[in-house]
Scaffold this active site. Structure first.
Site, PDB file in Angstrom:
ATOM      1  N   TYR A  39      22.460 -35.666 -70.598  1.00  0.00           N
ATOM      2  CA  TYR A  39      22.231 -34.872 -69.382  1.00  0.00           C
ATOM      3  C   TYR A  39      22.218 -33.401 -69.749  1.00  0.00           C
ATOM      4  O   TYR A  39      22.617 -33.005 -70.831  1.00  0.00           O
ATOM      5  CB  TYR A  39      23.320 -35.133 -68.328  1.00  0.00           C
ATOM      6  CG  TYR A  39      24.680 -34.647 -68.742  1.00  0.00           C
ATOM      7  CD1 TYR A  39      25.108 -33.370 -68.378  1.00  0.00           C
ATOM      8  CD2 TYR A  39      25.517 -35.424 -69.520  1.00  0.00           C
ATOM      9  CE1 TYR A  39      26.343 -32.900 -68.782  1.00  0.00           C
ATOM     10  CE2 TYR A  39      26.746 -34.962 -69.914  1.00  0.00           C
ATOM     11  CZ  TYR A  39      27.168 -33.704 -69.543  1.00  0.00           C
ATOM     12  OH  TYR A  39      28.389 -33.236 -69.950  1.00  0.00           O
ATOM     13  N   CYS A  40      21.737 -32.593 -68.835  1.00  0.00           N
ATOM     14  CA  CYS A  40      21.787 -31.146 -68.965  1.00  0.00           C
ATOM     15  C   CYS A  40      21.815 -30.578 -67.554  1.00  0.00           C
ATOM     16  O   CYS A  40      22.176 -31.277 -66.610  1.00  0.00           O
ATOM     17  CB  CYS A  40      20.618 -30.606 -69.780  1.00  0.00           C
ATOM     18  SG  CYS A  40      19.043 -30.668 -68.920  1.00  0.00           S
ATOM     19  N   GLN A  41      21.387 -29.365 -67.395  1.00  0.00           N
ATOM     20  CA  GLN A  41      21.385 -28.754 -66.067  1.00  0.00           C
ATOM     21  C   GLN A  41      20.405 -29.437 -65.121  1.00  0.00           C
ATOM     22  O   GLN A  41      20.713 -29.696 -63.981  1.00  0.00           O
ATOM     23  CB  GLN A  41      21.060 -27.261 -66.180  1.00  0.00           C
ATOM     24  CG  GLN A  41      21.357 -26.459 -64.942  1.00  0.00           C
ATOM     25  CD  GLN A  41      22.842 -26.374 -64.628  1.00  0.00           C
ATOM     26  OE1 GLN A  41      23.688 -26.570 -65.481  1.00  0.00           O
ATOM     27  NE2 GLN A  41      23.165 -26.093 -63.382  1.00  0.00           N
ATOM     28  N   SER A  67      21.184 -35.411 -63.737  1.00  0.00           N
ATOM     29  CA  SER A  67      21.878 -34.462 -64.604  1.00  0.00           C
ATOM     30  C   SER A  67      22.964 -33.677 -63.882  1.00  0.00           C
ATOM     31  O   SER A  67      23.442 -34.065 -62.824  1.00  0.00           O
ATOM     32  CB  SER A  67      20.880 -33.538 -65.301  1.00  0.00           C
ATOM     33  OG  SER A  67      20.384 -34.193 -66.452  1.00  0.00           O
ATOM     34  N   TRP A  68      23.371 -32.578 -64.502  1.00  0.00           N
ATOM     35  CA  TRP A  68      24.486 -31.797 -63.965  1.00  0.00           C
ATOM     36  C   TRP A  68      24.183 -31.252 -62.572  1.00  0.00           C
ATOM     37  O   TRP A  68      25.066 -31.105 -61.734  1.00  0.00           O
ATOM     38  CB  TRP A  68      24.840 -30.667 -64.915  1.00  0.00           C
ATOM     39  CG  TRP A  68      26.033 -29.917 -64.428  1.00  0.00           C
ATOM     40  CD1 TRP A  68      26.060 -28.635 -63.974  1.00  0.00           C
ATOM     41  CD2 TRP A  68      27.360 -30.405 -64.302  1.00  0.00           C
ATOM     42  NE1 TRP A  68      27.327 -28.301 -63.568  1.00  0.00           N
ATOM     43  CE2 TRP A  68      28.149 -29.377 -63.770  1.00  0.00           C
ATOM     44  CE3 TRP A  68      27.969 -31.626 -64.590  1.00  0.00           C
ATOM     45  CZ2 TRP A  68      29.503 -29.512 -63.519  1.00  0.00           C
ATOM     46  CZ3 TRP A  68      29.322 -31.774 -64.343  1.00  0.00           C
ATOM     47  CH2 TRP A  68      30.067 -30.726 -63.815  1.00  0.00           C
TER      48      TRP A  68
END
Length: 83
Positions: A39-41, A67-68
């Site tokens: 995951y990321c932003q 994601s985030w």
């Protein structure tokens, strides 16, 4: 466990060989039998982490689409801050 996606790349910008990736992930406690959720932003960087090369090093890898951006905005979900 956290491994920044850029660590998948060698100095020339190409993906590291599968053996190097496996060793790097094993050092972080990520082994082929464990499931990995990237995951990321906003779910853009994880696509790089779930590339063919990475998938061969950690075959049980999936991308968390929300994601985030999704997880971090929900008060009912746990957040763990790495030490």
């Amino acid at each position: 466990m956290h491994v920044e996606w850029t660590r998948n790349l060698a100095g020339d910008g190409r993906y590291r060989p599968v053996g190097e990736l496996r060793a790097m992930y094993a050092q972080a406690g990520i082994t082929p039998e464990r499931e990995v959720i990237t995951y990321c932003q906003a779910a853009t960087a994880p696509r790089r982490a779930t590339s063919r090369s990475h998938s061969r090093a950690t075959p049980r890898v999936r991308n968390y689409i929300g994601s985030w951006n999704e997880w971090g905005n929900r008060l009912d979900l746990p957040i763990v801050t790495p030490s």
